[in-house]
Motif scaffolding. Structure first.
Motif, PDB file in Angstrom:
ATOM      1  N   THR A 296      37.787  15.519  52.400  1.00 24.55           N
ATOM      2  CA  THR A 296      38.233  14.995  51.108  1.00 24.55           C
ATOM      3  C   THR A 296      38.864  13.620  51.320  1.00 24.55           C
ATOM      4  O   THR A 296      39.280  13.286  52.452  1.00 24.55           O
ATOM      5  N   PRO A 297      38.986  12.839  50.251  1.00 20.56           N
ATOM      6  CA  PRO A 297      39.678  11.551  50.401  1.00 20.56           C
ATOM      7  C   PRO A 297      41.095  11.715  50.953  1.00 20.56           C
ATOM      8  O   PRO A 297      41.552  10.893  51.742  1.00 20.56           O
ATOM      9  N   GLU A 298      41.764  12.783  50.560  1.00 21.63           N
ATOM     10  CA  GLU A 298      43.124  13.014  51.047  1.00 21.63           C
ATOM     11  C   GLU A 298      43.141  13.268  52.553  1.00 21.63           C
ATOM     12  O   GLU A 298      44.006  12.756  53.265  1.00 21.63           O
ATOM     13  N   GLN A 299      42.178  14.073  53.037  1.00 19.17           N
ATOM     14  CA  GLN A 299      42.118  14.362  54.470  1.00 19.17           C
ATOM     15  C   GLN A 299      41.820  13.098  55.274  1.00 19.17           C
ATOM     16  O   GLN A 299      42.457  12.845  56.297  1.00 19.17           O
ATOM     17  N   VAL A 300      40.859  12.329  54.802  1.00 20.18           N
ATOM     18  CA  VAL A 300      40.512  11.088  55.499  1.00 20.18           C
ATOM     19  C   VAL A 300      41.686  10.114  55.436  1.00 20.18           C
ATOM     20  O   VAL A 300      42.005   9.447  56.419  1.00 20.18           O
ATOM     21  N   GLY A 301      42.340  10.040  54.291  1.00 16.40           N
ATOM     22  CA  GLY A 301      43.492   9.150  54.144  1.00 16.40           C
ATOM     23  C   GLY A 301      44.612   9.500  55.099  1.00 16.40           C
ATOM     24  O   GLY A 301      45.204   8.623  55.732  1.00 16.40           O
ATOM     25  N   LEU A 302      44.911  10.796  55.221  1.00 17.69           N
ATOM     26  CA  LEU A 302      45.962  11.223  56.151  1.00 17.69           C
ATOM     27  C   LEU A 302      45.569  10.948  57.598  1.00 17.69           C
ATOM     28  O   LEU A 302      46.403  10.530  58.404  1.00 17.69           O
ATOM     29  N   ALA A 303      44.301  11.175  57.921  1.00 15.53           N
ATOM     30  CA  ALA A 303      43.833  10.875  59.283  1.00 15.53           C
ATOM     31  C   ALA A 303      43.953   9.382  59.560  1.00 15.53           C
ATOM     32  O   ALA A 303      44.370   8.972  60.650  1.00 15.53           O
ATOM     33  N   PHE A 304      43.603   8.562  58.571  1.00 13.85           N
ATOM     34  CA  PHE A 304      43.707   7.106  58.720  1.00 13.85           C
ATOM     35  C   PHE A 304      45.165   6.691  58.928  1.00 13.85           C
ATOM     36  O   PHE A 304      45.471   5.893  59.818  1.00 13.85           O
ATOM     37  N   LEU A 305      46.084   7.232  58.118  1.00 15.22           N
ATOM     38  CA  LEU A 305      47.497   6.886  58.259  1.00 15.22           C
ATOM     39  C   LEU A 305      48.042   7.296  59.623  1.00 15.22           C
ATOM     40  O   LEU A 305      48.810   6.556  60.239  1.00 15.22           O
TER      41      LEU A 305
ATOM     42  N   THR B 133      31.690  17.340  59.870  1.00 17.94           N
ATOM     43  CA  THR B 133      33.075  17.422  59.421  1.00 17.94           C
ATOM     44  C   THR B 133      33.362  16.350  58.387  1.00 17.94           C
ATOM     45  O   THR B 133      33.997  16.607  57.374  1.00 17.94           O
ATOM     46  N   ALA B 134      32.877  15.128  58.629  1.00 23.37           N
ATOM     47  CA  ALA B 134      33.121  14.025  57.704  1.00 23.37           C
ATOM     48  C   ALA B 134      32.471  14.297  56.355  1.00 23.37           C
ATOM     49  O   ALA B 134      32.985  13.890  55.317  1.00 23.37           O
ATOM     50  N   ALA B 135      31.337  15.001  56.343  1.00 21.72           N
ATOM     51  CA  ALA B 135      30.618  15.256  55.098  1.00 21.72           C
ATOM     52  C   ALA B 135      31.420  16.136  54.146  1.00 21.72           C
ATOM     53  O   ALA B 135      31.263  16.043  52.941  1.00 21.72           O
ATOM     54  N   VAL B 136      32.291  16.999  54.669  1.00 22.79           N
ATOM     55  CA  VAL B 136      33.060  17.886  53.810  1.00 22.79           C
ATOM     56  C   VAL B 136      34.523  17.450  53.686  1.00 22.79           C
ATOM     57  O   VAL B 136      35.312  18.136  53.062  1.00 22.79           O
TER      58      VAL B 136
END
Length: 154
Positions: A12-21, A7-10
Motif C-alpha cells: 500500500t502507499p502507507e507501507q511504501v511510505g513508511l519503508a521510505f521514511l 511484495t511490491a505489487a501488493v
C-alpha cells in the motif's frame, strides 16, 4: 516476477511510505556518521557552514530562517562551531543582541572535507544502482517531491 516485485505489487502507499521514511532515516544517519568520523563535522553543522559559504555572513535569525530551523537550535550549533574556530560571531553596533555569523578559513576547509565525505557516503549507497535504476529513482523522487510540495519549487 521475483519475490521483491510480488511484495511490491501488493504494498500500500502507507507501507511504501513508511519503508521510505525508515530508509531515509537510516541513510541520513549513515551519511552523518561517515561525515563526523571522516571530517569531524555532522550533517547539521555542515548545513550551517554551507549556508554561510553560499550566502555570506548572516545574522543568526537570518541563518535560522534560511535553514528552516528554530533560532535556538541554530544558536546551539553556531556556538559549537565557534568553539571549534569554524565561525565567528560579531555584535551588531546598532543592536547588541543581534549577532552576525561569518565563516572562517578553517570553516571553509572543514566544510570542503565534510562535503567530500558526504559525497563518498552517498556514492557508496547509490553506487550499488545501475544507470537505469538511478534514472528511475531520480524520476520517482522528483514525482514524490512534486506531490509533497504541491508542484511548488522547494
Amino acid at each position: 516476477m521475483d519475490q521483491h516485485e510480488a511484495t511490491a505489487a501488493v504494498s500500500t502507499p502507507e507501507q511504501v511510505g513508511l519503508a521510505f521514511l525508515t530508509l531515509a532515516h537510516s541513510l541520513r544517519e549513515r551519511v552523518d556518521q561517515h561525515m563526523t568520523s571522516t571530517a569531524g563535522l555532522s550533517l547539521s553543522r555542515t548545513k550551517v557552514l554551507r549556508a554561510l559559504a553560499g550566502r555570506g555572513a548572516l545574522h543568526q535569525a537570518e541563518l535560522a530562517a534560511a535553514l528552516g530551523q528554530a533560532p535556538r537550535s541554530v544558536t546551539q550549533i553556531v556556538e559549537g562551531l565557534e568553539r571549534l574556530g569554524l565561525v565567528v560571531r560579531t555584535g551588531d553596533p546598532e543592536d547588541r543582541r543581534r549577532k552576525t555569523v561569518s565563516l572562517t578559513d578553517a570553516g571553509r576547509t572543514t566544510l570542503a572535507a565534510a562535503e567530500q565525505a558526504g559525497r563518498h557516503a552517498l556514492r557508496e549507497c547509490f553506487g550499488s544502482l545501475g544507470p537505469r535504476q538511478l534514472a528511475v529513482l531520480d524520476g520517482l523522487l522528483a514525482h514524490l517531491g512534486d506531490a509533497v510540495t504541491g508542484g511548488r519549487a522547494g
